[in-house]
Design an enzyme around this catalytic site. Sequence first.
Site, mmCIF file in Angstrom:
data_model
loop_
_atom_site.group_PDB
_atom_site.id
_atom_site.type_symbol
_atom_site.label_atom_id
_atom_site.label_comp_id
_atom_site.label_asym_id
_atom_site.label_seq_id
_atom_site.Cartn_x
_atom_site.Cartn_y
_atom_site.Cartn_z
ATOM 1 N N LEU A 39 0.852 -1.205 0.000
ATOM 2 C CA LEU A 39 0.000 0.000 0.000
ATOM 3 C C LEU A 39 0.884 1.249 0.000
ATOM 4 O O LEU A 39 0.872 2.036 0.940
ATOM 5 C CB LEU A 39 -0.957 -0.027 1.196
ATOM 6 C CG LEU A 39 -2.157 0.909 1.091
ATOM 7 C CD1 LEU A 39 -3.160 0.406 0.065
ATOM 8 C CD2 LEU A 39 -2.844 1.084 2.444
ATOM 9 N N GLY A 40 1.635 1.403 -1.095
ATOM 10 C CA GLY A 40 2.437 2.623 -1.271
ATOM 11 C C GLY A 40 1.619 3.634 -2.048
ATOM 12 O O GLY A 40 0.391 3.603 -2.035
ATOM 13 N N ARG A 41 2.339 4.528 -2.747
ATOM 14 C CA ARG A 41 1.640 5.575 -3.509
ATOM 15 C C ARG A 41 0.660 4.959 -4.498
ATOM 16 O O ARG A 41 -0.495 5.380 -4.594
ATOM 17 C CB ARG A 41 2.669 6.422 -4.277
ATOM 18 C CG ARG A 41 3.410 7.406 -3.407
ATOM 19 C CD ARG A 41 4.461 8.111 -4.231
ATOM 20 N NE ARG A 41 5.572 7.216 -4.492
ATOM 21 C CZ ARG A 41 6.833 7.461 -4.152
ATOM 22 N NH1 ARG A 41 7.143 8.589 -3.567
ATOM 23 N NH2 ARG A 41 7.784 6.592 -4.391
ATOM 24 N N ILE A 42 1.138 3.953 -5.257
ATOM 25 C CA ILE A 42 0.280 3.366 -6.292
ATOM 26 C C ILE A 42 -0.821 2.514 -5.655
ATOM 27 O O ILE A 42 -1.987 2.596 -6.047
ATOM 28 C CB ILE A 42 1.137 2.561 -7.296
ATOM 29 C CG1 ILE A 42 2.059 3.514 -8.062
ATOM 30 C CG2 ILE A 42 0.248 1.765 -8.260
ATOM 31 C CD1 ILE A 42 3.070 2.833 -8.974
ATOM 32 N N ARG A 72 4.802 -4.296 4.934
ATOM 33 C CA ARG A 72 5.695 -4.564 6.066
ATOM 34 C C ARG A 72 5.072 -4.143 7.398
ATOM 35 O O ARG A 72 5.325 -4.734 8.421
ATOM 36 C CB ARG A 72 7.045 -3.871 5.856
ATOM 37 C CG ARG A 72 7.990 -4.704 5.010
ATOM 38 C CD ARG A 72 9.135 -3.897 4.520
ATOM 39 N NE ARG A 72 8.651 -2.777 3.714
ATOM 40 C CZ ARG A 72 9.428 -1.874 3.128
ATOM 41 N NH1 ARG A 72 10.734 -1.943 3.288
ATOM 42 N NH2 ARG A 72 8.916 -0.896 2.405
ATOM 43 N N ILE A 115 0.322 -5.154 -11.528
ATOM 44 C CA ILE A 115 0.775 -3.969 -12.271
ATOM 45 C C ILE A 115 2.158 -3.559 -11.789
ATOM 46 O O ILE A 115 2.648 -2.482 -12.128
ATOM 47 C CB ILE A 115 -0.199 -2.780 -12.115
ATOM 48 C CG1 ILE A 115 -0.560 -2.535 -10.645
ATOM 49 C CG2 ILE A 115 -1.488 -3.015 -12.903
ATOM 50 C CD1 ILE A 115 0.438 -1.792 -9.836
ATOM 51 N N ARG A 128 5.677 -5.826 -10.707
ATOM 52 C CA ARG A 128 6.773 -6.494 -11.379
ATOM 53 C C ARG A 128 6.436 -7.969 -11.515
ATOM 54 O O ARG A 128 5.912 -8.580 -10.567
ATOM 55 C CB ARG A 128 8.070 -6.365 -10.559
ATOM 56 C CG ARG A 128 8.749 -5.024 -10.659
ATOM 57 C CD ARG A 128 9.383 -4.790 -12.033
ATOM 58 N NE ARG A 128 10.051 -3.501 -12.104
ATOM 59 C CZ ARG A 128 9.492 -2.387 -12.573
ATOM 60 N NH1 ARG A 128 8.247 -2.402 -13.017
ATOM 61 N NH2 ARG A 128 10.169 -1.254 -12.616
ATOM 62 N N ASP A 155 -0.161 -6.891 -16.248
ATOM 63 C CA ASP A 155 0.505 -5.895 -17.089
ATOM 64 C C ASP A 155 2.008 -6.149 -17.116
ATOM 65 O O ASP A 155 2.724 -5.526 -17.889
ATOM 66 C CB ASP A 155 0.215 -4.487 -16.536
ATOM 67 C CG ASP A 155 0.751 -3.380 -17.441
ATOM 68 O OD1 ASP A 155 0.614 -3.514 -18.676
ATOM 69 O OD2 ASP A 155 1.310 -2.388 -16.927
ATOM 70 N N GLU A 157 9.633 -10.454 -19.498
ATOM 71 C CA GLU A 157 9.096 -9.575 -20.544
ATOM 72 C C GLU A 157 10.093 -9.406 -21.678
ATOM 73 O O GLU A 157 11.282 -9.271 -21.393
ATOM 74 C CB GLU A 157 8.791 -8.195 -19.950
ATOM 75 C CG GLU A 157 7.643 -8.220 -18.985
ATOM 76 C CD GLU A 157 7.459 -6.889 -18.255
ATOM 77 O OE1 GLU A 157 7.994 -5.860 -18.709
ATOM 78 O OE2 GLU A 157 6.783 -6.896 -17.236
ATOM 79 N N HIS A 169 2.878 -4.243 -20.466
ATOM 80 C CA HIS A 169 3.548 -3.307 -19.537
ATOM 81 C C HIS A 169 3.272 -1.850 -19.942
ATOM 82 O O HIS A 169 4.198 -1.108 -20.300
ATOM 83 C CB HIS A 169 5.065 -3.589 -19.489
ATOM 84 C CG HIS A 169 5.715 -2.996 -18.255
ATOM 85 N ND1 HIS A 169 6.814 -3.553 -17.644
ATOM 86 C CD2 HIS A 169 5.417 -1.889 -17.527
ATOM 87 C CE1 HIS A 169 7.179 -2.815 -16.607
ATOM 88 N NE2 HIS A 169 6.336 -1.802 -16.522
ATOM 89 N N GLY A 222 1.367 0.337 -17.903
ATOM 90 C CA GLY A 222 0.871 1.103 -16.750
ATOM 91 C C GLY A 222 1.135 2.600 -16.866
ATOM 92 O O GLY A 222 0.245 3.415 -16.645
HETATM 93 C C1 8YV Z 1 8.833 1.623 -16.953
HETATM 94 C C2 8YV Z 1 7.950 0.964 -14.860
HETATM 95 O O1 8YV Z 1 9.773 2.366 -16.336
HETATM 96 O O2 8YV Z 1 7.982 2.941 -13.598
HETATM 97 C C3 8YV Z 1 8.274 1.756 -13.656
HETATM 98 O O3 8YV Z 1 8.836 1.179 -12.719
HETATM 99 O O4 8YV Z 1 7.993 -0.213 -14.858
HETATM 100 C C4 8YV Z 1 7.581 1.634 -16.126
HETATM 101 O O5 8YV Z 1 7.053 2.900 -15.952
HETATM 102 C C5 8YV Z 1 8.602 2.061 -18.301
HETATM 103 O O6 8YV Z 1 8.662 0.930 -19.033
HETATM 104 C C6 8YV Z 1 9.613 3.054 -18.806
HETATM 105 O O7 8YV Z 1 10.568 2.418 -19.582
#
Ligand code: 8YV
Length: 310
Positions: free
Chosen positions: A150-153, A173, A228, A230, A254, A259, A277, A279
């Site tokens: 539960l961070g910014r995103i 955490r 969304i 990693r 995503d 990848e 990917h 987002g």
């Molecule tokens: C990538 C991302 O950086 O912000 C991140 O951590 O995974 C994406 O925004 C984007 O692919 C830019 O290359």
Amino acid sequence: KPEILLLAPLPQFLLGPLWEACICHSYFMTEHKETLLAEAGPRIRGIVMAGGSQAPVELLKKLPALEIISVFGVGYDGVPVEYCRQRGIHVTNTPDVLTDDVADIAVGLILMTSRRLAEAERYVRAQQWPRAPFPLAHSLRGKTAGILGLGRIGKAIAERLVPHGLKIAYHGRHAQSDVSYHYCDGLKSLAEESDFLVVACPGGAGTHHLVDAEILRALGPHGTVINIARGSVVDEQALVTALNSGTIRSAGLDVFEHEPQIPAELLNDERVVLLPHIGSATQETREAMAALCVGNVNAHFSGAPLLTPV
Ligand code: 8YV
């Protein structure tokens, strides 16, 4: 001009200003990496890389004059931060400016999986509607979204889901005093409580395969994984097995472990929604990220305070 290495393909609106300020070497593109490092390595003072790219310690050791790594992205799991700290190498990223867009994509994936939007669209295009109505999907109201991280995103996702009638729980955490969402002190109990397990935590060694077979079992046959963050956070093979066996219902992804490679089982699974990917991939957000990314490089080389240090 300072010389820098580019570790990933970057958009023109970032390359332009970078080239104005620096001599840029496209490390990711050249087939002669060792020659480039032998020739220019000792003069390299900066690195610019993407969120998903890697700056391994072995590479950084060949750059004795390195002063700054500017990540074009919020996630800096590709940067060995502790090694950089020891060497006094500054690390910057691009937080905040992408939060809304990434959160929107999470909501999009939740709607797409629950209401089967991509399947329904394929159904119409395949001219199946005149033959039979599309099967019923599932409502969001009353369901629980469990947010891992539960961070910014994560918070922006939660804020968007409340008006859709979802209950919010989270694991991280520690419990956060400024939110009223239900805190689960374990990921397993969060998964048990969740209809949607939303992965929104950082990548890297500390979160590798946190969502594994056991967590997917806890999520259960009405559950959906949304990622969304990693690909590394979810054990992709365990996810494939869980989908095949009906251990969970669906997934909206995503990001992926390797990848842009995606396992064939996911590509062939109608219940899974797959995005490349995207987002943060809007013109507005990528331009704002570029401004921060090059702004940090310029601030560093002109002796000004960094805009967004890690
Ligand atoms: C990538 C991302 O950086 O912000 C991140 O951590 O995974 C994406 O925004 C984007 O692919 C830019 O290359």
